[in-house]
Design a protein around this motif. Sequence first.
Motif, PDB file in Angstrom:
ATOM      1  N   PHE A   9      23.501  73.847  -8.955  1.00  0.00           N
ATOM      2  CA  PHE A   9      24.537  72.829  -9.043  1.00  0.00           C
ATOM      3  C   PHE A   9      23.942  71.453  -9.375  1.00  0.00           C
ATOM      4  CE2 PHE A   9      27.091  69.453  -7.109  1.00  0.00           C
ATOM      5  CZ  PHE A   9      28.343  69.727  -7.653  1.00  0.00           C
ATOM      6  N   LYS A  10      24.644  70.707 -10.220  1.00  0.00           N
ATOM      7  CA  LYS A  10      24.212  69.352 -10.565  1.00  0.00           C
ATOM      8  C   LYS A  10      25.368  68.372 -10.345  1.00  0.00           C
ATOM      9  CE  LYS A  10      20.156  70.693 -12.006  1.00  0.00           C
ATOM     10  NZ  LYS A  10      18.956  70.392 -11.190  1.00  0.00           N
ATOM     11  N   VAL A  11      25.062  67.225  -9.751  1.00  0.00           N
ATOM     12  CA  VAL A  11      26.074  66.187  -9.552  1.00  0.00           C
ATOM     13  C   VAL A  11      26.529  65.672 -10.917  1.00  0.00           C
ATOM     14  CG1 VAL A  11      26.541  63.896  -8.583  1.00  0.00           C
ATOM     15  CG2 VAL A  11      25.053  65.480  -7.355  1.00  0.00           C
ATOM     16  N   PRO A  12      27.847  65.625 -11.167  1.00  0.00           N
ATOM     17  CA  PRO A  12      28.307  65.074 -12.451  1.00  0.00           C
ATOM     18  C   PRO A  12      28.230  63.543 -12.459  1.00  0.00           C
ATOM     19  CG  PRO A  12      30.188  65.685 -11.077  1.00  0.00           C
ATOM     20  CD  PRO A  12      28.944  66.118 -10.329  1.00  0.00           C
ATOM     21  N   PHE A  13      28.227  62.973 -13.633  1.00  0.00           N
ATOM     22  CA  PHE A  13      28.311  61.514 -13.823  1.00  0.00           C
ATOM     23  C   PHE A  13      27.217  60.743 -13.068  1.00  0.00           C
ATOM     24  CE2 PHE A  13      32.775  63.125 -13.900  1.00  0.00           C
ATOM     25  CZ  PHE A  13      32.951  63.053 -15.274  1.00  0.00           C
ATOM     26  N   VAL A  14      25.979  61.275 -13.118  1.00  0.00           N
ATOM     27  CA  VAL A  14      24.840  60.532 -12.567  1.00  0.00           C
ATOM     28  C   VAL A  14      24.518  59.405 -13.533  1.00  0.00           C
ATOM     29  CG1 VAL A  14      22.371  60.717 -12.022  1.00  0.00           C
ATOM     30  CG2 VAL A  14      23.942  62.521 -11.300  1.00  0.00           C
ATOM     31  N   PRO A  15      24.276  58.170 -13.079  1.00  0.00           N
ATOM     32  CA  PRO A  15      24.036  57.761 -11.681  1.00  0.00           C
ATOM     33  C   PRO A  15      25.273  57.266 -10.939  1.00  0.00           C
ATOM     34  CG  PRO A  15      23.512  55.932 -13.122  1.00  0.00           C
ATOM     35  CD  PRO A  15      23.981  57.045 -14.025  1.00  0.00           C
ATOM     36  N   TRP A  16      26.469  57.346 -11.557  1.00  0.00           N
ATOM     37  CA  TRP A  16      27.635  56.681 -10.971  1.00  0.00           C
ATOM     38  C   TRP A  16      28.095  57.319  -9.660  1.00  0.00           C
ATOM     39  CZ3 TRP A  16      27.463  52.306 -13.014  1.00  0.00           C
ATOM     40  CH2 TRP A  16      27.121  52.151 -14.363  1.00  0.00           C
ATOM     41  N   ILE A  17      28.119  58.640  -9.588  1.00  0.00           N
ATOM     42  CA  ILE A  17      28.544  59.306  -8.338  1.00  0.00           C
ATOM     43  C   ILE A  17      27.604  58.966  -7.174  1.00  0.00           C
ATOM     44  CG2 ILE A  17      28.878  61.532  -7.184  1.00  0.00           C
ATOM     45  CD1 ILE A  17      31.172  60.893  -9.013  1.00  0.00           C
ATOM     46  N   PRO A  18      26.266  59.093  -7.344  1.00  0.00           N
ATOM     47  CA  PRO A  18      25.373  58.692  -6.249  1.00  0.00           C
ATOM     48  C   PRO A  18      25.516  57.217  -5.857  1.00  0.00           C
ATOM     49  CG  PRO A  18      24.171  60.045  -7.813  1.00  0.00           C
ATOM     50  CD  PRO A  18      25.507  59.742  -8.438  1.00  0.00           C
ATOM     51  N   ILE A  19      25.721  56.343  -6.838  1.00  0.00           N
ATOM     52  CA  ILE A  19      25.887  54.908  -6.545  1.00  0.00           C
ATOM     53  C   ILE A  19      27.176  54.687  -5.743  1.00  0.00           C
ATOM     54  CG2 ILE A  19      26.376  52.648  -7.580  1.00  0.00           C
ATOM     55  CD1 ILE A  19      24.432  53.428  -9.851  1.00  0.00           C
ATOM     56  N   LEU A  20      28.268  55.341  -6.150  1.00  0.00           N
ATOM     57  CA  LEU A  20      29.528  55.227  -5.410  1.00  0.00           C
ATOM     58  C   LEU A  20      29.382  55.763  -3.988  1.00  0.00           C
ATOM     59  CD1 LEU A  20      32.173  56.240  -8.114  1.00  0.00           C
ATOM     60  CD2 LEU A  20      31.962  54.015  -6.981  1.00  0.00           C
ATOM     61  N   SER A  21      28.658  56.869  -3.849  1.00  0.00           N
ATOM     62  CA  SER A  21      28.409  57.444  -2.525  1.00  0.00           C
ATOM     63  C   SER A  21      27.676  56.443  -1.640  1.00  0.00           C
ATOM     64  CB  SER A  21      27.589  58.729  -2.652  1.00  0.00           C
ATOM     65  OG  SER A  21      27.220  59.213  -1.379  1.00  0.00           O
ATOM     66  N   PHE A  22      26.649  55.814  -2.205  1.00  0.00           N
ATOM     67  CA  PHE A  22      25.864  54.818  -1.461  1.00  0.00           C
ATOM     68  C   PHE A  22      26.737  53.627  -1.060  1.00  0.00           C
ATOM     69  CE2 PHE A  22      23.197  51.050  -1.178  1.00  0.00           C
ATOM     70  CZ  PHE A  22      22.138  51.489  -0.379  1.00  0.00           C
ATOM     71  N   LEU A  23      27.558  53.140  -1.987  1.00  0.00           N
ATOM     72  CA  LEU A  23      28.377  51.959  -1.719  1.00  0.00           C
ATOM     73  C   LEU A  23      29.471  52.244  -0.688  1.00  0.00           C
ATOM     74  CD1 LEU A  23      28.744  50.477  -5.328  1.00  0.00           C
ATOM     75  CD2 LEU A  23      27.278  49.660  -3.466  1.00  0.00           C
ATOM     76  N   PHE A  24      30.138  53.397  -0.802  1.00  0.00           N
ATOM     77  CA  PHE A  24      31.181  53.755   0.162  1.00  0.00           C
ATOM     78  C   PHE A  24      30.598  53.878   1.564  1.00  0.00           C
ATOM     79  CE2 PHE A  24      34.167  54.649  -3.211  1.00  0.00           C
ATOM     80  CZ  PHE A  24      35.416  54.561  -2.590  1.00  0.00           C
ATOM     81  N   SER A  25      29.466  54.594   1.680  1.00  0.00           N
ATOM     82  CA  SER A  25      28.829  54.764   2.992  1.00  0.00           C
ATOM     83  C   SER A  25      28.327  53.429   3.530  1.00  0.00           C
ATOM     84  CB  SER A  25      27.658  55.758   2.885  1.00  0.00           C
ATOM     85  OG  SER A  25      28.112  57.038   2.497  1.00  0.00           O
ATOM     86  N   GLY A  26      27.770  52.605   2.639  1.00  0.00           N
ATOM     87  CA  GLY A  26      27.288  51.291   3.049  1.00  0.00           C
ATOM     88  C   GLY A  26      28.421  50.397   3.548  1.00  0.00           C
ATOM     89  N   TYR A  27      29.575  50.484   2.880  1.00  0.00           N
ATOM     90  CA  TYR A  27      30.737  49.690   3.309  1.00  0.00           C
ATOM     91  C   TYR A  27      31.188  50.113   4.712  1.00  0.00           C
ATOM     92  CZ  TYR A  27      35.436  47.720   3.448  1.00  0.00           C
ATOM     93  OH  TYR A  27      36.563  47.031   3.814  1.00  0.00           O
ATOM     94  N   LEU A  28      31.246  51.427   4.952  1.00  0.00           N
ATOM     95  CA  LEU A  28      31.684  51.917   6.261  1.00  0.00           C
ATOM     96  C   LEU A  28      30.691  51.551   7.365  1.00  0.00           C
ATOM     97  CD1 LEU A  28      33.119  55.467   5.433  1.00  0.00           C
ATOM     98  CD2 LEU A  28      34.377  53.386   5.969  1.00  0.00           C
ATOM     99  N   VAL A  29      29.401  51.610   7.047  1.00  0.00           N
ATOM    100  CA  VAL A  29      28.399  51.320   8.077  1.00  0.00           C
ATOM    101  C   VAL A  29      28.460  49.846   8.488  1.00  0.00           C
ATOM    102  CG1 VAL A  29      26.334  50.648   6.753  1.00  0.00           C
ATOM    103  CG2 VAL A  29      26.074  52.077   8.769  1.00  0.00           C
ATOM    104  N   LEU A  30      28.892  48.993   7.567  1.00  0.00           N
ATOM    105  CA  LEU A  30      29.018  47.564   7.894  1.00  0.00           C
ATOM    106  C   LEU A  30      30.207  47.273   8.809  1.00  0.00           C
ATOM    107  CD1 LEU A  30      28.161  45.920   4.443  1.00  0.00           C
ATOM    108  CD2 LEU A  30      26.726  46.004   6.496  1.00  0.00           C
ATOM    109  N   GLN A  31      31.116  48.243   8.955  1.00  0.00           N
ATOM    110  CA  GLN A  31      32.275  48.051   9.835  1.00  0.00           C
ATOM    111  C   GLN A  31      31.936  48.338  11.300  1.00  0.00           C
ATOM    112  OE1 GLN A  31      34.867  46.799   8.067  1.00  0.00           O
ATOM    113  NE2 GLN A  31      33.450  47.126   6.349  1.00  0.00           N
ATOM    114  N   LEU A  32      30.743  48.889  11.549  1.00  0.00           N
ATOM    115  CA  LEU A  32      30.370  49.256  12.920  1.00  0.00           C
ATOM    116  C   LEU A  32      29.887  48.033  13.697  1.00  0.00           C
ATOM    117  CD1 LEU A  32      28.550  52.588  12.044  1.00  0.00           C
ATOM    118  CD2 LEU A  32      30.766  52.364  13.177  1.00  0.00           C
ATOM    119  N   PRO A  33      30.096  48.009  15.024  1.00  0.00           N
ATOM    120  CA  PRO A  33      29.756  46.827  15.828  1.00  0.00           C
ATOM    121  C   PRO A  33      28.256  46.575  15.935  1.00  0.00           C
ATOM    122  CG  PRO A  33      30.532  48.630  17.232  1.00  0.00           C
ATOM    123  CD  PRO A  33      30.778  49.053  15.823  1.00  0.00           C
ATOM    124  N   ALA A  34      27.907  45.321  16.284  1.00  0.00           N
ATOM    125  CA  ALA A  34      26.503  44.897  16.355  1.00  0.00           C
ATOM    126  C   ALA A  34      25.716  45.713  17.383  1.00  0.00           C
ATOM    127  CB  ALA A  34      26.431  43.410  16.696  1.00  0.00           C
TER     128      ALA A  34
END
Length: 471
Positions: free
Chosen positions: A408-433
């Motif tokens: 299996f290969k991820v489609p639309f590299v590098p955009w899918i991995p970048i979106l994955s990183f950004l979405f996860s990064g956004y959620l992690v910033l919502q967590l308390p100090a």
Amino acid sequence: MNLFRKKSITDLIKETGQKNAALKKELGAFDLSMLGIGAIIGTGIFVLTGVAAAEHAGPALILSFILSGLACVFAALCYAEFASTVPVSGSAYTYSYATFGELIAWILGWDLILEYGLASSAVASGWSGYFQGLLAGFGIHFPKALTSAYDPANGTFVDVPAILIVLLITFLLTQGVKKSAKFNSIIVIVKLAVILLFIAVGAWYVKPTNWTPFMPFGFSGVATGAATVFFAYIGFDAVSTAAEEVRNPQRNMPIGIIASLLVSTILYIIVSGILTGIVPYQNLDVKNPVAFALNYIHQDWVAGFISVGAIAGITTVLLVMIYGQTRLFYAISRDGLLPKIFSKIDKKKQTPIVNSWITAFLVSIFAGFVPLSKLAELTNIGTLFAFMTVSVGILYLRKTKDAPKTGFKVPFVPWIPILSFLFSGYLVLQLPALTWISFFTWLVIGLFVYFGYGRKHSTLNQPLQQIRKIG
């Protein structure tokens, strides 16, 4: 000494064939999909939906699940490529060993130990609460001192049901992965039937007026709700820890990871929509929101089934979490970064039995004695950190010369991995100090373990030691 020395993918795959440390390949795509659904659908759908709706998102909880689901879908595609290319136990830890090197792999492995350990303990505590509630319906009660974690002020000292379920699940896991997978599949079918029953009954009682205002806390509430319900999704990466026990992993691993995530996300969205349509969101701040909603519309007979489904759901989550923890210990130990006792395989069962019972002991201590009500965020930050690392890892994997070209290969590299990183990064910033402080404290402890034990005993260090002896 090179702290970022890597293991080639060829060497990683060769190690899985060692006679003394080989796991039995018995799982297919259906088994993996059911493991994923077993891990994902449980605490999130039966517990977290109410809190997230009442305190954060309101009826827009649907959007919270979509936001979390998107983050997970992008990450799941990245996991699927790694699992297909590097079909080796250890999940993100092993993938990091092949792409970023030993120190990063250890940090991620140490992070995942926290994720699986705390998740297992928290889920065991949740199971205990539902189980005691079910028994109470029949007039059966444990002595109060044995019903919850250590809290002398409330008269509780140890959560015996939580410890007992951990020991029972561990005994099942030591009997072989195929038996465990069959048990998991049966229980998953039971809880899916219960969820479909809720949908079939609840859909007739939805009042669209309960969906207004749709976003009472604004989009920031939706984002916080997404970070909260993200705990519901952490199970799908546990599927990748099964890689060495899968027949034809290049085909079956991607199917198991993606199918389980899609089925679970669709059910989460439907259930959250019906839930907030039945009950005004302000009233959903309860521990059992799905059963509460059915009581609210006077469908008490269905609420009883929901309690059984919740116990079944949480049981499978616990099974997959403990399974993932044992396979993670196994992979790290085989690389020499933890004592070899964790990678010892029983010749008859072809499972790491000693490892399993050590894991059970550690999880039991936390589940039985430590109140874990506020540790979901700590589990979430560990998972999101792993997702971000795996997403970036795909970009490195594509440049690795010894990576297999098939699978299996991820489609639309590098955009899918970048979106994955950004979405996860956004959620992690919502967590308390406080969550961040606790997380970095854990990582510092991990660095002491690595430099005190792991670096010296690493299998990559053995050839160097032999050369020094000869010299």
